[in-house]
Design a protein around this motif. Structure first.
Motif, PDB file in Angstrom:
ATOM      1  N   ILE A 190       0.835  -1.203   0.000  1.00  0.00           N
ATOM      2  CA  ILE A 190       0.000   0.000   0.000  1.00  0.00           C
ATOM      3  C   ILE A 190       0.869   1.251   0.000  1.00  0.00           C
ATOM      4  CG2 ILE A 190      -1.678   1.323   1.339  1.00  0.00           C
ATOM      5  CD1 ILE A 190      -2.899  -1.325   2.247  1.00  0.00           C
ATOM      6  N   GLU A 191       1.915   1.253   0.805  1.00  0.00           N
ATOM      7  CA  GLU A 191       2.810   2.418   0.843  1.00  0.00           C
ATOM      8  C   GLU A 191       3.464   2.650  -0.525  1.00  0.00           C
ATOM      9  OE1 GLU A 191       5.597   2.057   4.042  1.00  0.00           O
ATOM     10  OE2 GLU A 191       4.141   2.766   5.520  1.00  0.00           O
ATOM     11  N   GLU A 192       3.875   1.570  -1.156  1.00  0.00           N
ATOM     12  CA  GLU A 192       4.478   1.684  -2.489  1.00  0.00           C
ATOM     13  C   GLU A 192       3.495   2.309  -3.471  1.00  0.00           C
ATOM     14  OE1 GLU A 192       5.414  -1.477  -5.980  1.00  0.00           O
ATOM     15  OE2 GLU A 192       6.265  -1.983  -4.018  1.00  0.00           O
ATOM     16  N   MET A 193       2.237   1.868  -3.421  1.00  0.00           N
ATOM     17  CA  MET A 193       1.216   2.421  -4.312  1.00  0.00           C
ATOM     18  C   MET A 193       0.980   3.907  -4.045  1.00  0.00           C
ATOM     19  SD  MET A 193      -1.540  -0.739  -4.271  1.00  0.00           S
ATOM     20  CE  MET A 193      -2.788   0.181  -5.221  1.00  0.00           C
ATOM     21  N   GLU A 209       1.618   7.444  -6.256  1.00  0.00           N
ATOM     22  CA  GLU A 209       0.372   8.153  -6.548  1.00  0.00           C
ATOM     23  C   GLU A 209      -0.637   7.270  -7.272  1.00  0.00           C
ATOM     24  OE1 GLU A 209       1.105  11.948  -8.354  1.00  0.00           O
ATOM     25  OE2 GLU A 209       2.298  12.658  -6.658  1.00  0.00           O
ATOM     26  N   ASN A 210      -0.610   5.992  -6.960  1.00  0.00           N
ATOM     27  CA  ASN A 210      -1.640   5.063  -7.420  1.00  0.00           C
ATOM     28  C   ASN A 210      -2.625   4.893  -6.270  1.00  0.00           C
ATOM     29  OD1 ASN A 210      -3.270   3.001  -8.286  1.00  0.00           O
ATOM     30  ND2 ASN A 210      -1.653   1.477  -8.482  1.00  0.00           N
ATOM     31  N   PHE A 211      -3.729   5.635  -6.329  1.00  0.00           N
ATOM     32  CA  PHE A 211      -4.677   5.665  -5.221  1.00  0.00           C
ATOM     33  C   PHE A 211      -5.863   4.724  -5.442  1.00  0.00           C
ATOM     34  CE2 PHE A 211      -2.843  10.024  -5.553  1.00  0.00           C
ATOM     35  CZ  PHE A 211      -2.031   9.947  -4.430  1.00  0.00           C
ATOM     36  N   ARG A 212      -5.832   3.933  -6.501  1.00  0.00           N
ATOM     37  CA  ARG A 212      -6.965   3.079  -6.838  1.00  0.00           C
ATOM     38  C   ARG A 212      -6.916   1.799  -6.004  1.00  0.00           C
ATOM     39  NH1 ARG A 212      -8.634  -0.877 -10.424  1.00  0.00           N
ATOM     40  NH2 ARG A 212     -10.783  -0.597 -11.155  1.00  0.00           N
ATOM     41  N   ILE A 213      -7.775   1.719  -5.016  1.00  0.00           N
ATOM     42  CA  ILE A 213      -7.715   0.606  -4.071  1.00  0.00           C
ATOM     43  C   ILE A 213      -7.981  -0.737  -4.742  1.00  0.00           C
ATOM     44  CG2 ILE A 213     -10.133   0.706  -3.319  1.00  0.00           C
ATOM     45  CD1 ILE A 213      -9.023   0.260  -0.423  1.00  0.00           C
ATOM     46  N   GLN A 214      -8.773  -0.745  -5.817  1.00  0.00           N
ATOM     47  CA  GLN A 214      -9.054  -2.005  -6.500  1.00  0.00           C
ATOM     48  C   GLN A 214      -7.786  -2.607  -7.118  1.00  0.00           C
ATOM     49  OE1 GLN A 214     -12.063  -3.673  -6.647  1.00  0.00           O
ATOM     50  NE2 GLN A 214     -13.062  -2.150  -5.348  1.00  0.00           N
ATOM     51  N   SER A 215      -6.766  -1.769  -7.361  1.00  0.00           N
ATOM     52  CA  SER A 215      -5.507  -2.272  -7.911  1.00  0.00           C
ATOM     53  C   SER A 215      -4.727  -3.098  -6.892  1.00  0.00           C
ATOM     54  CB  SER A 215      -4.625  -1.106  -8.369  1.00  0.00           C
ATOM     55  OG  SER A 215      -5.284  -0.339  -9.360  1.00  0.00           O
ATOM     56  N   LEU A 216      -5.070  -2.940  -5.618  1.00  0.00           N
ATOM     57  CA  LEU A 216      -4.342  -3.639  -4.566  1.00  0.00           C
ATOM     58  C   LEU A 216      -4.556  -5.145  -4.602  1.00  0.00           C
ATOM     59  CD1 LEU A 216      -2.748  -3.661  -1.829  1.00  0.00           C
ATOM     60  CD2 LEU A 216      -4.959  -3.230  -0.705  1.00  0.00           C
ATOM     61  N   PHE A 217      -5.741  -5.574  -5.001  1.00  0.00           N
ATOM     62  CA  PHE A 217      -6.133  -6.955  -4.733  1.00  0.00           C
ATOM     63  C   PHE A 217      -5.437  -7.984  -5.622  1.00  0.00           C
ATOM     64  CE2 PHE A 217      -9.861  -4.252  -3.590  1.00  0.00           C
ATOM     65  CZ  PHE A 217      -9.513  -4.198  -2.244  1.00  0.00           C
ATOM     66  N   ALA A 218      -4.887  -7.543  -6.732  1.00  0.00           N
ATOM     67  CA  ALA A 218      -4.088  -8.447  -7.558  1.00  0.00           C
ATOM     68  C   ALA A 218      -2.693  -8.643  -6.984  1.00  0.00           C
ATOM     69  CB  ALA A 218      -3.999  -7.902  -8.977  1.00  0.00           C
ATOM     70  N   ARG A 219      -2.332  -7.828  -5.979  1.00  0.00           N
ATOM     71  CA  ARG A 219      -0.965  -7.854  -5.446  1.00  0.00           C
ATOM     72  C   ARG A 219      -0.868  -8.473  -4.064  1.00  0.00           C
ATOM     73  NH1 ARG A 219       1.987  -2.236  -6.294  1.00  0.00           N
ATOM     74  NH2 ARG A 219       3.692  -3.652  -5.726  1.00  0.00           N
ATOM     75  N   ILE A 220      -2.004  -8.835  -3.473  1.00  0.00           N
ATOM     76  CA  ILE A 220      -1.986  -9.445  -2.142  1.00  0.00           C
ATOM     77  C   ILE A 220      -2.767 -10.750  -2.175  1.00  0.00           C
ATOM     78  CG2 ILE A 220      -1.768  -7.219  -0.962  1.00  0.00           C
ATOM     79  CD1 ILE A 220      -4.754  -7.415  -0.275  1.00  0.00           C
ATOM     80  N   ASP A 221      -2.539 -11.573  -1.176  1.00  0.00           N
ATOM     81  CA  ASP A 221      -3.283 -12.829  -1.034  1.00  0.00           C
ATOM     82  C   ASP A 221      -4.603 -12.508  -0.349  1.00  0.00           C
ATOM     83  OD1 ASP A 221      -4.121 -15.402  -0.850  1.00  0.00           O
ATOM     84  OD2 ASP A 221      -2.580 -16.069   0.572  1.00  0.00           O
ATOM     85  N   CYS A 222      -5.656 -12.427  -1.136  1.00  0.00           N
ATOM     86  CA  CYS A 222      -6.940 -11.914  -0.666  1.00  0.00           C
ATOM     87  C   CYS A 222      -8.014 -12.992  -0.753  1.00  0.00           C
ATOM     88  CB  CYS A 222      -7.322 -10.706  -1.518  1.00  0.00           C
ATOM     89  SG  CYS A 222      -8.712  -9.780  -0.911  1.00  0.00           S
ATOM     90  N   ARG A 223      -8.723 -13.217   0.335  1.00  0.00           N
ATOM     91  CA  ARG A 223      -9.841 -14.153   0.322  1.00  0.00           C
ATOM     92  C   ARG A 223     -11.117 -13.351   0.043  1.00  0.00           C
ATOM     93  NH1 ARG A 223      -9.553 -18.187   4.945  1.00  0.00           N
ATOM     94  NH2 ARG A 223      -8.136 -19.142   3.438  1.00  0.00           N
ATOM     95  N   LEU A 224     -11.730 -13.622  -1.091  1.00  0.00           N
ATOM     96  CA  LEU A 224     -12.923 -12.892  -1.518  1.00  0.00           C
ATOM     97  C   LEU A 224     -14.152 -13.760  -1.293  1.00  0.00           C
ATOM     98  CD1 LEU A 224     -11.534 -11.352  -4.819  1.00  0.00           C
ATOM     99  CD2 LEU A 224     -11.587 -10.328  -2.530  1.00  0.00           C
ATOM    100  N   ILE A 225     -15.141 -13.192  -0.623  1.00  0.00           N
ATOM    101  CA  ILE A 225     -16.348 -13.924  -0.257  1.00  0.00           C
ATOM    102  C   ILE A 225     -17.530 -13.335  -1.008  1.00  0.00           C
ATOM    103  CG2 ILE A 225     -17.781 -14.739   1.648  1.00  0.00           C
ATOM    104  CD1 ILE A 225     -14.771 -15.548   1.769  1.00  0.00           C
ATOM    105  N   ASP A 226     -18.167 -14.159  -1.830  1.00  0.00           N
ATOM    106  CA  ASP A 226     -19.328 -13.693  -2.585  1.00  0.00           C
ATOM    107  C   ASP A 226     -20.460 -13.381  -1.618  1.00  0.00           C
ATOM    108  OD1 ASP A 226     -21.760 -13.625  -4.247  1.00  0.00           O
ATOM    109  OD2 ASP A 226     -20.446 -14.370  -5.831  1.00  0.00           O
TER     110      ASP A 226
END
Length: 200
Positions: A147-150, A154-171
């Motif tokens: 997040i700090e790197e983003m 100046e990449n403030f788009r939070i949706q861009s984060l999820f391809a870069r972390i191990d994220c469990r997504l719950i429908d």
């Protein structure tokens, strides 16, 4: 920390009220809007205090502070990603559970659907129609360097984060009945009218 003697069953999680927005579309402070005589921000904090020993406010909102609950200004102001960054920096626990300050009807069942799923991942978040609800759910401190790197880039788009972390997504289809109302937040007067009409 909260002054309550009762210990939560989630001691490794800090509850975070996300309150850094400017409420431009609402025309007044969303956090202070009242339903049944209770401001929206307190409806969220009340629930967080039931679940977590520690609660904080992400955003420069000293007016929302309570005993044991401090607010923290964003280091990189202006985005939801910055709010998550602030919360992760300020929290003493490895995990945070963030929720926006403008949720009229937060539901403990929805919180507790996500909380047990935080093992071996960096975030646990709901998705609706394939889109991640980035401002309601769990983040681990392991997200901080990315997040700090983003933010520095100046990449403030939070949706861009999820391809870069191990994220469990719950429908959200897996959530209890009434999840739509529980996850609703209000950005305009029309949003508020709609949510109140659905609750009736």
């Amino acid at each position: 920390m909260n002054t309550d003697l009762k210990k939560s069953i989630y001691p490794d999680v800090t509850g975070v009220l996300l309150a850094g927005g400017r409420s431009k579309r609402m025309g007044q402070d969303k956090a202070m809007l009242e339903i049944a005589g209770r401001p929206l921000y307190l409806r969220v904090i009340d629930l967080m205090r039931e679940l977590f020993d520690q609660v904080l406010i992400s955003g420069e909102r000293p007016d929302l502070e309570l005993p044991g609950i401090k607010s923290y200004p964003d280091i990189y102001p202006g985005s939801s990603l910055a709010g998550v960054h602030t919360a992760l920096k300020a929290a003493e626990t490895d995990w945070i559970f963030i929720a926006p300050c403008d949720m009229p009807f937060p539901d403990r069942l929805i919180f507790e659907q996500l909380l047990p799923l935080r093992s071996d991942v960096s975030a646990v978040l709901p998705t609706t129609d394939g889109r991640v609800d980035a401002v309601f759910g769990l983040y681990n401190k392991s997200c901080l360097p990315i997040i700090e790197e983003m933010l520095i880039a100046e990449n403030f788009r939070i949706q861009s984060l999820f391809a870069r972390i191990d994220c469990r997504l719950i429908d959200t289809a897996e959530f209890p009945e009434g999840w739509q109302l529980a996850l609703s937040n209000v950005n305009t007067p029309e949003d508020l009218e709609k949510v109140l009409a659905e609750k009736r």
